[in-house]
Design a protein around this motif. Structure first.
Motif, PDB file in Angstrom:
ATOM      1  N   THR A  24     -27.491 -72.529  -7.526  1.00 55.92           N
ATOM      2  CA  THR A  24     -26.818 -72.889  -8.796  1.00 55.92           C
ATOM      3  C   THR A  24     -25.547 -72.449  -8.328  1.00 55.92           C
ATOM      4  N   VAL A  25     -24.356 -73.347  -9.080  1.00 59.72           N
ATOM      5  CA  VAL A  25     -23.028 -72.876  -9.547  1.00 59.72           C
ATOM      6  C   VAL A  25     -22.783 -72.633 -11.056  1.00 59.72           C
ATOM      7  N   TRP A  26     -21.972 -71.454 -10.888  1.00 58.92           N
ATOM      8  CA  TRP A  26     -21.480 -70.622 -11.798  1.00 58.92           C
ATOM      9  C   TRP A  26     -19.768 -70.762 -12.071  1.00 58.92           C
ATOM     10  N   ASP A  27     -19.736 -71.204 -13.018  1.00 57.58           N
ATOM     11  CA  ASP A  27     -18.395 -70.984 -13.716  1.00 57.58           C
ATOM     12  C   ASP A  27     -17.717 -69.808 -14.280  1.00 57.58           C
ATOM     13  N   MET A  28     -17.431 -68.906 -13.942  1.00 59.54           N
ATOM     14  CA  MET A  28     -16.525 -67.399 -14.479  1.00 59.54           C
ATOM     15  C   MET A  28     -15.383 -66.758 -15.410  1.00 59.54           C
ATOM     16  N   SER A  29     -15.425 -67.238 -15.988  1.00 54.11           N
ATOM     17  CA  SER A  29     -14.086 -66.502 -17.017  1.00 54.11           C
ATOM     18  C   SER A  29     -13.658 -65.049 -16.646  1.00 54.11           C
ATOM     19  N   VAL A  30     -12.124 -64.909 -16.020  1.00 54.10           N
ATOM     20  CA  VAL A  30     -11.921 -64.256 -15.887  1.00 54.10           C
ATOM     21  C   VAL A  30     -10.478 -64.090 -17.100  1.00 54.10           C
ATOM     22  N   VAL A  31     -10.059 -63.722 -18.145  1.00 55.37           N
ATOM     23  CA  VAL A  31      -8.348 -63.589 -18.536  1.00 55.37           C
ATOM     24  C   VAL A  31      -7.433 -62.724 -17.754  1.00 55.37           C
ATOM     25  N   TRP A  32      -7.656 -62.016 -16.932  1.00 55.75           N
ATOM     26  CA  TRP A  32      -6.931 -60.901 -16.141  1.00 55.75           C
ATOM     27  C   TRP A  32      -5.790 -61.595 -14.895  1.00 55.75           C
ATOM     28  N   PRO A  33      -4.934 -61.479 -14.334  1.00 49.61           N
ATOM     29  CA  PRO A  33      -4.647 -62.502 -13.240  1.00 49.61           C
ATOM     30  C   PRO A  33      -5.179 -61.640 -11.879  1.00 49.61           C
ATOM     31  N   GLU A  34      -5.215 -63.019 -11.106  1.00 51.01           N
ATOM     32  CA  GLU A  34      -5.730 -62.543  -9.143  1.00 51.01           C
ATOM     33  C   GLU A  34      -5.636 -61.250  -9.183  1.00 51.01           C
ATOM     34  N   GLY A  35      -4.563 -61.003  -8.452  1.00 50.46           N
ATOM     35  CA  GLY A  35      -4.152 -59.468  -8.039  1.00 50.46           C
ATOM     36  C   GLY A  35      -4.794 -58.267  -9.184  1.00 50.46           C
ATOM     37  N   ASN A  36      -5.445 -58.382 -10.450  1.00 53.37           N
ATOM     38  CA  ASN A  36      -5.980 -57.667 -11.435  1.00 53.37           C
ATOM     39  C   ASN A  36      -6.991 -56.504 -10.803  1.00 53.37           C
ATOM     40  N   PHE A  37      -7.442 -55.752 -11.282  1.00 52.98           N
ATOM     41  CA  PHE A  37      -8.917 -54.768 -10.439  1.00 52.98           C
ATOM     42  C   PHE A  37     -10.231 -54.966 -10.644  1.00 52.98           C
ATOM     43  N   HIS A  38     -10.411 -55.710 -12.394  1.00 54.57           N
ATOM     44  CA  HIS A  38     -11.503 -56.240 -12.872  1.00 54.57           C
ATOM     45  C   HIS A  38     -11.862 -57.672 -11.908  1.00 54.57           C
ATOM     46  N   THR A  39     -11.028 -58.605 -11.896  1.00 54.98           N
ATOM     47  CA  THR A  39     -10.607 -59.821 -11.011  1.00 54.98           C
ATOM     48  C   THR A  39     -11.018 -59.400  -9.783  1.00 54.98           C
ATOM     49  N   GLN A  40     -10.700 -58.648  -8.978  1.00 52.19           N
ATOM     50  CA  GLN A  40     -11.769 -58.297  -7.671  1.00 52.19           C
ATOM     51  C   GLN A  40     -12.014 -57.480  -7.655  1.00 52.19           C
ATOM     52  N   ASN A  41     -12.790 -57.160  -9.200  1.00 46.43           N
ATOM     53  CA  ASN A  41     -14.372 -56.696  -8.664  1.00 46.43           C
ATOM     54  C   ASN A  41     -15.405 -58.104  -9.190  1.00 46.43           C
ATOM     55  N   ALA A  42     -15.304 -59.165  -9.834  1.00 47.17           N
ATOM     56  CA  ALA A  42     -15.649 -60.040 -10.209  1.00 47.17           C
ATOM     57  C   ALA A  42     -15.425 -61.047  -9.295  1.00 47.17           C
ATOM     58  N   MET A  43     -14.315 -60.956  -7.723  1.00 52.88           N
ATOM     59  CA  MET A  43     -14.621 -61.728  -6.844  1.00 52.88           C
ATOM     60  C   MET A  43     -15.878 -60.922  -5.600  1.00 52.88           C
ATOM     61  N   ALA A  44     -15.587 -59.720  -5.429  1.00 54.58           N
ATOM     62  CA  ALA A  44     -16.276 -58.687  -4.728  1.00 54.58           C
ATOM     63  C   ALA A  44     -17.764 -59.014  -5.267  1.00 54.58           C
ATOM     64  N   PHE A  45     -18.126 -59.164  -6.435  1.00 55.89           N
ATOM     65  CA  PHE A  45     -19.636 -58.991  -7.043  1.00 55.89           C
ATOM     66  C   PHE A  45     -20.206 -60.238  -6.864  1.00 55.89           C
ATOM     67  N   ALA A  46     -19.058 -61.625  -6.809  1.00 55.20           N
ATOM     68  CA  ALA A  46     -19.660 -62.964  -6.365  1.00 55.20           C
ATOM     69  C   ALA A  46     -19.917 -63.587  -5.431  1.00 55.20           C
ATOM     70  N   GLN A  47     -18.862 -62.409  -4.337  1.00 53.15           N
ATOM     71  CA  GLN A  47     -19.353 -63.305  -3.093  1.00 53.15           C
ATOM     72  C   GLN A  47     -20.647 -62.233  -2.511  1.00 53.15           C
ATOM     73  N   ALA A  48     -20.537 -60.705  -3.101  1.00 50.63           N
ATOM     74  CA  ALA A  48     -22.028 -59.904  -2.767  1.00 50.63           C
ATOM     75  C   ALA A  48     -23.461 -61.070  -3.570  1.00 50.63           C
ATOM     76  N   VAL A  49     -23.043 -61.290  -5.053  1.00 51.28           N
ATOM     77  CA  VAL A  49     -24.193 -62.121  -5.208  1.00 51.28           C
ATOM     78  C   VAL A  49     -24.766 -63.242  -4.190  1.00 51.28           C
ATOM     79  N   ASN A  50     -23.563 -63.924  -3.783  1.00 57.65           N
ATOM     80  CA  ASN A  50     -23.624 -64.807  -3.289  1.00 57.65           C
ATOM     81  C   ASN A  50     -24.582 -64.745  -1.503  1.00 57.65           C
ATOM     82  N   GLU A  51     -24.039 -63.301  -0.642  1.00 61.36           N
ATOM     83  CA  GLU A  51     -24.604 -63.246  -0.117  1.00 61.36           C
ATOM     84  C   GLU A  51     -25.936 -62.493   0.059  1.00 61.36           C
TER      85      GLU A  51
END
Length: 326
Positions: A24-51
């Motif tokens: 299942t592939v989901w595209d996640m919308s985030v308005v903040w730039p990549e370096g923002n901590f909310h974006t980094q949290n989202a990326m960490a969550f995405a990686q953890a879900v995949n694993e």
């Protein structure tokens, strides 16, 4: 021929197994730039879900508003299935559900510990609204406290008279009008261009966003009022969620629950880190005096009662929180 038949059967079985574990592939919308901590949290969550799902669920984080969804549109976009998952700034969703303005009431929850207490009463209401809007809450993470960036030092309320300042929601508009400023509501994507054009002279936002926007290019003062709490929610479209096996749903919920506490700690660390960056770039970071703090509170508290009258279903949440806090 027998070996070939066996080989074919093995391949067919392998393909069937792969299909059974279809990704299942989901595209996640985030308005903040990549370096923002909310974006980094989202990326960490995405990686953890995949694993955690052994690759069954892959979340691709699209930062910087790359999917074309602006902040105020995020919750509706998840509801309508335009995206299966998004990072949602809750104070921009009051047009969808006015009760979501609870945590942005001025000085309602100025510290992280007070905000955590407020969320005990607020989150059930949020989850009820999310369900009514066809989505499921995964986690909530606060921003660092909301400061006021201004061209001048703010030592008394009169120093804000006539200041054109960006705010996010109606609570911010009401508060800064009470302070004599001229508030203008706008989403994040319009803030830096508006500063550059001189449309606004001040901004109320966090230390994190101040660094994201390189505010030192426009103003040299940051007044750490911590006047407004503000949280982001990551939510998933219920139709997309219900397509997952129950076991996979439980796995993702567990990941979200385990990571949320760390994400709150990331917010606290983010504030200290970004305040240091602002200072390095010559921004004068100033805490309000006790006299100014008292004057700000005097302007803030009447807005709580006005909000409860305007949004009656917010009253039980606010009253229960204040009783627990006091």
């Amino acid at each position: 021929m027998g070996n070939f038949a066996t080989f074919t059967a093995v391949c067919a079985l392998s393909l069937a197994s792969t299909a059974a574990l279809a990704e299942t592939v989901w595209d996640m919308s985030v308005v903040w730039p990549e370096g923002n901590f909310h974006t980094q949290n989202a990326m960490a969550f995405a990686q953890a879900v995949n694993e955690a799902t052994d690759g069954e669920v892959t979340i691709t984080v699209h930062s910087g508003g790359a999917l074309g969804i602006k902040g105020p549109e995020a919750m509706a976009a998840v509801r309508d299935g335009l995206v299966p998952i998004a990072d949602v700034l809750l104070n921009q969703q009051v047009g969808e559900a006015p009760v979501l303005g609870i945590e942005t009431l001025p000085f309602m929850a100025p510290s992280m510990s007070e905000l955590a207490l407020l969320h005990k009463f607020y989150r059930p209401k949020l989850e009820e609204i999310a369900t009514s809007m066809n989505q499921k809450v995964m986690y909530l993470v606060p921003w660092p406290g909301q400061a006021v960036y201004s061209p001048n030092k703010i030592e008394k309320i009169e120093d804000m008279k006539g200041l054109t300042i960006r705010v996010v929601d109606a609570n911010g508009t009401a508060f800064f009008e009470a302070l004599g400023a001229t508030p203008i509501q706008m989403p994040w994507g319009e803030v830096v261009p508006s500063l550059a054009a001189g449309t606004i002279k001040g901004v109320t936002t966090s230390s994190s966003s101040g660094v994201d926007g390189a505010f030192w290019e426009f103003t040299k003062n940051m007044n750490t009022f911590n006047w407004q709490a503000s949280s982001n929610m990551v939510s998933i479209n219920l139709d997309a969620w219900n397509e997952l096996p129950l076991e996979t749903q439980a796995t993702i919920e567990k990941v979200a629950a385990q990571m949320e506490g760390q994400f709150w700690l990331n917010s606290r660390a983010e504030d200290a880190k970004k305040l240091a960056v602002l200072k390095e770039h010559g921004v004068d970071v100033i805490a309000p005096s006790s006299d100014l703090q008292s004057a700000l509170m005097e302007k803030a508290m009447p807005l709580w009662d006005e909000f409860k009258k305007r949004v009656p279903d917010a009253a039980p949440v606010i009253d229960a929180y204040l009783a627990a806090r006091d």
